[in-house]
Write an enzyme that holds these catalytic residues in place. Structure first.
Site, PDB file in Angstrom:
ATOM      1  N   GLU A   1      -0.289  -3.372   4.650  1.00 34.88           N
ATOM      2  CA  GLU A   1      -1.393  -2.397   4.671  1.00 34.88           C
ATOM      3  C   GLU A   1      -1.499  -1.674   6.014  1.00 34.88           C
ATOM      4  O   GLU A   1      -1.277  -2.282   7.056  1.00 34.88           O
ATOM      5  CB  GLU A   1      -2.720  -3.132   4.452  1.00 34.88           C
ATOM      6  CG  GLU A   1      -3.345  -2.970   3.097  1.00 34.88           C
ATOM      7  CD  GLU A   1      -3.826  -1.564   2.772  1.00 34.88           C
ATOM      8  OE1 GLU A   1      -3.890  -0.712   3.674  1.00 34.88           O
ATOM      9  OE2 GLU A   1      -4.145  -1.306   1.607  1.00 34.88           O
ATOM     10  N   ASP A   2      -1.875  -0.387   5.960  1.00 34.67           N
ATOM     11  CA  ASP A   2      -2.094   0.360   7.212  1.00 34.67           C
ATOM     12  C   ASP A   2      -3.580   0.605   7.461  1.00 34.67           C
ATOM     13  O   ASP A   2      -3.934   1.273   8.427  1.00 34.67           O
ATOM     14  CB  ASP A   2      -1.373   1.716   7.185  1.00 34.67           C
ATOM     15  CG  ASP A   2      -2.066   2.698   6.253  1.00 34.67           C
ATOM     16  OD1 ASP A   2      -2.457   2.280   5.141  1.00 34.67           O
ATOM     17  OD2 ASP A   2      -2.228   3.866   6.637  1.00 34.67           O
TER      18      ASP A   2
ATOM     19  N   LYS B   1      -8.999   5.506   6.157  1.00 38.41           N
ATOM     20  CA  LYS B   1      -7.752   5.042   5.543  1.00 38.41           C
ATOM     21  C   LYS B   1      -8.037   3.988   4.479  1.00 38.41           C
ATOM     22  O   LYS B   1      -8.803   3.051   4.722  1.00 38.41           O
ATOM     23  CB  LYS B   1      -6.812   4.460   6.606  1.00 38.41           C
ATOM     24  CG  LYS B   1      -6.149   5.514   7.470  1.00 38.41           C
ATOM     25  CD  LYS B   1      -5.205   4.849   8.465  1.00 38.41           C
ATOM     26  CE  LYS B   1      -4.546   5.890   9.356  1.00 38.41           C
ATOM     27  NZ  LYS B   1      -3.728   5.243  10.398  1.00 38.41           N
TER      28      LYS B   1
ATOM     29  N   SER C   1      -2.645   0.745  -4.417  1.00 38.24           N
ATOM     30  CA  SER C   1      -3.094   1.944  -3.694  1.00 38.24           C
ATOM     31  C   SER C   1      -4.466   2.388  -4.165  1.00 38.24           C
ATOM     32  O   SER C   1      -4.815   2.260  -5.336  1.00 38.24           O
ATOM     33  CB  SER C   1      -2.093   3.083  -3.922  1.00 38.24           C
ATOM     34  OG  SER C   1      -2.590   4.293  -3.404  1.00 38.24           O
ATOM     35  N   ALA C   2      -5.234   2.960  -3.243  1.00 39.71           N
ATOM     36  CA  ALA C   2      -6.547   3.516  -3.568  1.00 39.71           C
ATOM     37  C   ALA C   2      -6.453   4.958  -4.049  1.00 39.71           C
ATOM     38  O   ALA C   2      -7.460   5.589  -4.347  1.00 39.71           O
ATOM     39  CB  ALA C   2      -7.449   3.446  -2.337  1.00 39.71           C
TER      40      ALA C   2
ATOM     41  N   THR D   1       1.716  10.099   3.983  1.00 39.96           N
ATOM     42  CA  THR D   1       0.661  10.853   3.311  1.00 39.96           C
ATOM     43  C   THR D   1      -0.712  10.577   3.922  1.00 39.96           C
ATOM     44  O   THR D   1      -1.633  11.376   3.714  1.00 39.96           O
ATOM     45  CB  THR D   1       0.666  10.517   1.807  1.00 39.96           C
ATOM     46  OG1 THR D   1       1.048   9.148   1.657  1.00 39.96           O
ATOM     47  CG2 THR D   1       1.650  11.395   1.059  1.00 39.96           C
TER      48      THR D   1
ATOM     49  N   ASP E   1       0.860  -1.165   0.000  1.00 37.42           N
ATOM     50  CA  ASP E   1       0.000   0.000   0.000  1.00 37.42           C
ATOM     51  C   ASP E   1       0.913   1.237   0.000  1.00 37.42           C
ATOM     52  O   ASP E   1       2.112   1.124   0.292  1.00 37.42           O
ATOM     53  CB  ASP E   1      -0.860  -0.057   1.278  1.00 37.42           C
ATOM     54  CG  ASP E   1      -1.691   1.174   1.474  1.00 37.42           C
ATOM     55  OD1 ASP E   1      -2.414   1.550   0.543  1.00 37.42           O
ATOM     56  OD2 ASP E   1      -1.606   1.775   2.564  1.00 37.42           O
ATOM     57  N   LEU E   2       0.373   2.390  -0.348  1.00 29.92           N
ATOM     58  CA  LEU E   2       1.218   3.599  -0.405  1.00 29.92           C
ATOM     59  C   LEU E   2       1.073   4.462   0.860  1.00 29.92           C
ATOM     60  O   LEU E   2       1.975   4.534   1.698  1.00 29.92           O
ATOM     61  CB  LEU E   2       0.858   4.420  -1.652  1.00 29.92           C
ATOM     62  CG  LEU E   2       1.550   5.775  -1.751  1.00 29.92           C
ATOM     63  CD1 LEU E   2       3.062   5.627  -1.912  1.00 29.92           C
ATOM     64  CD2 LEU E   2       0.982   6.579  -2.921  1.00 29.92           C
ATOM     65  N   ASP E   3      -0.097   5.127   0.958  1.00 28.45           N
ATOM     66  CA  ASP E   3      -0.304   6.094   2.037  1.00 28.45           C
ATOM     67  C   ASP E   3      -0.300   5.388   3.388  1.00 28.45           C
ATOM     68  O   ASP E   3      -1.133   4.524   3.648  1.00 28.45           O
ATOM     69  CB  ASP E   3      -1.648   6.815   1.856  1.00 28.45           C
ATOM     70  CG  ASP E   3      -1.707   7.609   0.562  1.00 28.45           C
ATOM     71  OD1 ASP E   3      -0.721   8.283   0.245  1.00 28.45           O
ATOM     72  OD2 ASP E   3      -2.735   7.550  -0.122  1.00 28.45           O
TER      73      ASP E   3
ATOM     74  N   LYS F   1     -10.921  -0.588  -2.273  1.00 30.37           N
ATOM     75  CA  LYS F   1     -10.839  -1.344  -1.023  1.00 30.37           C
ATOM     76  C   LYS F   1     -12.075  -1.016  -0.181  1.00 30.37           C
ATOM     77  O   LYS F   1     -12.503   0.129  -0.196  1.00 30.37           O
ATOM     78  CB  LYS F   1      -9.567  -0.956  -0.266  1.00 30.37           C
ATOM     79  CG  LYS F   1      -8.274  -1.162  -1.064  1.00 30.37           C
ATOM     80  CD  LYS F   1      -7.097  -0.470  -0.388  1.00 30.37           C
ATOM     81  CE  LYS F   1      -5.849  -0.534  -1.249  1.00 30.37           C
ATOM     82  NZ  LYS F   1      -4.694   0.161  -0.656  1.00 30.37           N
TER      83      LYS F   1
HETATM   84  P1  B16 Z   1      -6.743  10.224  -3.453  1.00 35.50           P
HETATM   85  P2  B16 Z   1      -3.705   4.077  -0.021  1.00 35.50           P
HETATM   86  C1  B16 Z   1      -5.682   5.904  -0.055  1.00 35.50           C
HETATM   87  O1  B16 Z   1      -4.373   5.495  -0.404  1.00 35.50           O
HETATM   88  C2  B16 Z   1      -5.680   6.657   1.269  1.00 35.50           C
HETATM   89  O2  B16 Z   1      -5.386   5.772   2.322  1.00 35.50           O
HETATM   90  C3  B16 Z   1      -7.015   7.294   1.516  1.00 35.50           C
HETATM   91  O3  B16 Z   1      -6.964   8.078   2.697  1.00 35.50           O
HETATM   92  C4  B16 Z   1      -7.394   8.182   0.332  1.00 35.50           C
HETATM   93  O4  B16 Z   1      -8.691   8.744   0.517  1.00 35.50           O
HETATM   94  C5  B16 Z   1      -7.397   7.329  -0.924  1.00 35.50           C
HETATM   95  O5  B16 Z   1      -6.095   6.766  -1.116  1.00 35.50           O
HETATM   96  C6  B16 Z   1      -7.735   8.156  -2.154  1.00 35.50           C
HETATM   97  O6  B16 Z   1      -6.676   9.044  -2.380  1.00 35.50           O
HETATM   98  O7  B16 Z   1      -7.695  11.255  -2.955  1.00 35.50           O
HETATM   99  O8  B16 Z   1      -5.302  10.697  -3.502  1.00 35.50           O
HETATM  100  O9  B16 Z   1      -7.187   9.621  -4.765  1.00 35.50           O
HETATM  101  O10 B16 Z   1      -3.571   4.055   1.459  1.00 35.50           O
HETATM  102  O11 B16 Z   1      -4.625   2.995  -0.570  1.00 35.50           O
HETATM  103  O12 B16 Z   1      -2.369   4.111  -0.722  1.00 35.50           O
HETATM  104 MG    MG Z   2      -2.791   3.227   3.298  1.00 38.67          MG
END
Ligand code: B16
Ligand code: MG
Length: 213
Positions: free
Chosen positions: A168-169, A44, A113-114, A16, A8-10, A144
């Site tokens: 994953e976090d 998240k 990542s989402a 982030t 996962d990224l954030d 997710k």
């Molecule tokens: P964006 P991840 C997710 O990234 C975040 O955890 C989540 O907080 C955020 O709303 C989502 O991406 C969408 O991000 O607005 O930049 O498209 O944790 O799956 O890497």
């Molecule tokens: Mg994350």
């Protein structure tokens, strides 16, 4: 049997997740709602659209379709302002050593990542080229906790889901990986991330000797 890693990224590679929280908190305050860290655990890993729907339900507020789109855009502008100065030193503890170990062991590596900002954030921290496959919100129709993100990553790597280990976090992300038939390591606490086989504070705590050869 080759094991692949999907990250996962954030909140796993860089902090982030905190910037997403600050931007959502600012928007929620406009709705008269003080967004808490506990609320944020449920945000998240959740897509931008679903995050705003959740915040509106917490704030007991409705928006016109037009205002909904405007507020999504404003939140993202605030988020982009927060990440604009990020650079290679802005990864979470242990990330550099983790990536070096993955490369040294020739472990297939994908991002799941989402975020629609995933490519931009990865290039800011200098890790875009480190991945064999990248799956972000632009490539999936169901975010997710649906497993599509991780299943697509496994497919691109050519590795069976049961041989993929997901870091994953988020609770939504752990659920997604389990639904995809993968093992998950939680970057966080067992309380926040039930279902993960192991919980770590950061990638630096991972012992590569635990990986099946
Ligand atoms: P964006 P991840 C997710 O990234 C975040 O955890 C989540 O907080 C955020 O709303 C989502 O991406 C969408 O991000 O607005 O930049 O498209 O944790 O799956 O890497
Ligand atoms: Mg994350």
């Amino acid at each position: 049997m080759k094991t692949a890693i999907i990250l996962d990224l954030d909140g796993v590679i860089c902090d982030t997740a905190h910037f997403h929280f600050l931007a959502w908190q600012r928007l929620a305050a406009e709705y008269g709602y003080a967004l808490t860290h506990a609320d944020n655990e449920q945000l998240k890993g959740v897509s931008r659209v679903d995050s705003l729907k959740f915040i509106l339900s917490l704030a007991n507020k409705t928006l016109s379709a037009e205002q909904f789109e405007t507020d999504l855009h404003r939140k993202n502008e605030w988020y982009l302002e927060l990440v604009k100065d990020m650079g290679p030193s802005d990864t979470l503890p242990g990330v550099t050593a983790f990536f070096a170990e993955v490369a040294a062991r020739h472990i297939p590596l994908a991002l799941g990542s989402a975020s629609k900002n995933a490519n931009m954030v990865l290039s800011r921290v200098g890790l875009l080229q480190a991945f064999d496959a990248i799956v972000d919100a632009s490539q999936v129709s169901q975010g997710k906790p649906h497993p599509e993100t991780f299943l697509k990553a496994a497919e691109l790597l050519g590795i069976a889901p049961e041989n993929c280990l997901v870091f994953e976090d988020s609770a939504a992300g752990v659920q997604a990986a389990i639904a995809g038939g993968m093992k998950t390591i939680g970057i966080g606490t067992p309380n926040d991330l039930p279902g993960a086989i192991l919980h770590l504070r950061d990638l630096g705590e991972f012992d590569f000797n635990r990986l099946p050869a």
